[in-house]
Design an enzyme around this catalytic site. Structure first.
Site, PDB file in Angstrom:
ATOM      1  N   TRP A  69       0.881  -1.183   0.000  1.00  0.00           N
ATOM      2  CA  TRP A  69       0.000   0.000   0.000  1.00  0.00           C
ATOM      3  C   TRP A  69       0.914   1.227   0.000  1.00  0.00           C
ATOM      4  O   TRP A  69       1.776   1.363   0.878  1.00  0.00           O
ATOM      5  CB  TRP A  69      -0.877  -0.047   1.251  1.00  0.00           C
TER       6      TRP A  69
ATOM      7  N   LYS B 162     -12.733  -0.945   5.902  1.00  0.00           N
ATOM      8  CA  LYS B 162     -13.234  -1.790   4.805  1.00  0.00           C
ATOM      9  C   LYS B 162     -14.257  -2.793   5.310  1.00  0.00           C
ATOM     10  O   LYS B 162     -15.326  -2.946   4.735  1.00  0.00           O
ATOM     11  CB  LYS B 162     -12.078  -2.553   4.155  1.00  0.00           C
TER      12      LYS B 162
ATOM     13  N   ASP C 117      -0.199  -5.262   9.673  1.00  0.00           N
ATOM     14  CA  ASP C 117      -1.191  -4.284   9.245  1.00  0.00           C
ATOM     15  C   ASP C 117      -2.419  -5.069   8.799  1.00  0.00           C
ATOM     16  O   ASP C 117      -2.356  -5.842   7.845  1.00  0.00           O
ATOM     17  CB  ASP C 117      -0.645  -3.435   8.091  1.00  0.00           C
TER      18      ASP C 117
HETATM   19  C1  LIG Z   1      -2.846  -2.251   3.564  1.00  0.00           C
HETATM   20  C2  LIG Z   1      -3.584  -1.082   4.099  1.00  0.00           C
HETATM   21  N1  LIG Z   1      -3.321  -0.675   5.345  1.00  0.00           N
HETATM   22  C3  LIG Z   1      -3.956   0.364   5.881  1.00  0.00           C
HETATM   23  C4  LIG Z   1      -4.910   1.055   5.179  1.00  0.00           C
HETATM   24  C5  LIG Z   1      -5.536   2.194   5.901  1.00  0.00           C
HETATM   25  O1  LIG Z   1      -6.825   2.463   5.688  1.00  0.00           O
HETATM   26  P1  LIG Z   1      -7.650   3.382   6.681  1.00  0.00           P
HETATM   27  O2  LIG Z   1      -6.744   4.423   7.200  1.00  0.00           O
HETATM   28  O3  LIG Z   1      -8.742   3.910   5.855  1.00  0.00           O
HETATM   29  O4  LIG Z   1      -8.107   2.463   7.755  1.00  0.00           O
HETATM   30  C6  LIG Z   1      -5.201   0.677   3.866  1.00  0.00           C
HETATM   31  C7  LIG Z   1      -6.183   1.423   3.057  1.00  0.00           C
HETATM   32  O5  LIG Z   1      -6.340   1.284   1.887  1.00  0.00           O
HETATM   33  C8  LIG Z   1      -4.539  -0.431   3.323  1.00  0.00           C
HETATM   34  O6  LIG Z   1      -4.795  -0.865   2.087  1.00  0.00           O
END
Ligand SMILES: Cc1ncc(COP(=O)(O)O)c(C=O)c1O
Length: 432
Positions: free
Chosen positions: A156, A273, A237
């Site tokens: 990401w 998500k 993560d």
């Molecule tokens: C691998 C991964 N980690 C963390 C996030 C963080 O998302 P959020 O800050 O919206 O929870 C994302 C969002 O696309 C992600 O794909």
């Protein structure tokens, strides 16, 4: 002629205002601020909004869409909000620095399992997964002896900036083999072997973004053994628990296995998500510590990082998650709805490949159906992606990643034909 006080005041105010507005702009340090590059993903989303083509398709952003291409509020989330509205004990007071303790407890059990040992898990509520990664990065940069974090290549995109901004040196380890469109286990193990003992290694807990390619259970065991041997700090993560298999419990395998194996993991958890709470910014950061005393000390320092940054987290999203996960019926309903989202995405994988074949594509697209989670890592290169956008108004990241959630029965054939047009007669797996 007599003038009232009010009319004199009006005259004075308007003339001084217009005189002021005619003053030449002052030269300040702002004049030298360079224009920042737009965010790779959010910039594309902006371009999608501006595009007027009625056939436009957004397969860029990692957010669930229903079969009509619309954002979906989970019915269990709506039900929880109704309960909250009618609950006289709900309020809009500040949360504590570490957030809503009842929410944090439920979130931690959701990730680590109902029978996890809460007495040694130091956990705080965070601003979704991004906030959890950032606070975790700040903590590591302040206290961890080796300021190096190993992050998969690819990953990401925001991971790199988050940990660099937090003061960590980001090093990449091989993760994906573009020739086979599968996990590069050998490369991954070699790069982790070459990491300095005691560094940090970031692992996607499940549904790896962007590749949709996770290690098997056996491969996770091999990775765990190596990490243990090298005494590395694991940073999980977890942004897609439930989206990989449709079963949030099954998707927690890697995290729970590592904890069972004695790793003192850190975990960044997001409910964006899997609960569809993107804009609510609701997550947790946690540490598996050795005892209650260590837990307390870690917590005290995490709070010291949070307090001068944003004081305390927002409470609406966390109240929703708490309400769902403390109600047996709503929890059951939630698990079904999460499975429903994952299944709809899974069916789009199959449909996309079917439609590609129907369009006449002779490429082997089987990686699209073997990948999991929200994304298909198609193997298209950046030129192909640019062409998809310029010719067909299909908006995607330039690494060939497609968010399957953006596909539905109405647009999948259009997208497949456009992909065939840009990939016909050209290799799809060769871009570095
Ligand atoms: C691998 C991964 N980690 C963390 C996030 C963080 O998302 P959020 O800050 O919206 O929870 C994302 C969002 O696309 C992600 O794909």
């Amino acid at each position: 002629m007599k003038y009232s006080f009010a009319s004199l005041f009006f005259f004075f105010a308007t003339t001084t205002t217009s005189a002021f507005s005619m003053t030449a702009p002052k030269q300040t340090y702002l004049a030298d601020i360079p224009l920042g590059a737009p965010d790779a993903i959010l910039g594309i989303a902006e371009n999608f909004k501006k595009c007027t083509d009625p056939n436009k398709v957004n397969v860029c952003i990692g957010a669930y869409r229903d079969e009509n291409g619309k954002p979906w509020i989970l019915p269990s989330v709506r039900a929880a909000e109704k309960i909250m509205m009618d609950d006289e004990n709900e309020n809009k007071e500040y949360a504590s620095i570490a957030g809503d303790a009842a929410y944090v407890e439920q979130a931690i059990k959701f990730a680590y399992g109902q029978d996890c040992d809460l007495s040694v898990i130091a956990a705080v509520q965070t601003l979704s997964g991004t906030g959890a990664c950032r606070i975790g990065g700040e903590f590591l940069s302040k206290f961890f002896p080796v300021k190096k974090i190993y992050i998969p290549d690819p990953t990401w995109g925001n991971h790199i900036a988050i940990f660099q901004e937090a003061g960590m040196e980001v090093v990449r380890y091989r993760y994906y083999n573009r020739a086979t469109n599968g996990l590069d286990l050998e490369g991954m193990l070699e790069d982790i072997t070459n990491a300095p003992d005691g560094a940090v290694v970031l692992l996607h807990a499940c549904a790896h973004n962007p590749t949709g390619c996770d290690p098997t259970k056996e491969q996770w065991k091999t990775i765990s053994d190596l990490i243990k041997k090298k005494n590395l700090q694991v940073f999980f993560d977890s942004a897609y628990q439930g989206f990989a298999s449709g079963d949030a419990e099954a998707d927690a395998f890697a995290l729970r296995y590592f904890v069972e194996e004695g790793h003192n993991v850190m975990l960044a958890q997001s409910f964006a998500k899997n609960f569809g709470l993107y804009g609510e910014r609701c997550g947790t950061l946690s540490f598996v510590t050795n005892d209650a005393d260590e837990k307390e000390r870690v917590l005290s320092q995490v709070k010291k990082i949070i307090r001068p940054m944003y004081s305390s987290p927002p409470i609406h999203g966390s109240s929703i998650v708490r309400t769902v996960l403390t109600d047996e019926q709503l929890t059951k309903q939630y698990y079904e709805e999460c499975a429903f989202m994952a299944n709809r995405i899974g069916s789009m994988r199959k449909l996309l490949v079917d439609e590609l074949k129907k369009a006449g594509s002779t490429h082997d697209w089987s990686h699209i159906t073997s990948q999991i989670g929200m994304f298909a890592y198609t193997g298209m290169n950046s030129d192909m992606c640019d062409e998809l956008t310029s010719k067909s108004s299909i908006f995607l990241t330039r690494d060939g990643r497609i968010s399957l959630a953006g596909l539905n029965e109405n647009n999948v054939s259009y997208v497949a034909k456009a992909i065939h047009a840009v990939t016909d007669g050209k290799p799809i797996t060769t871009e570095a």
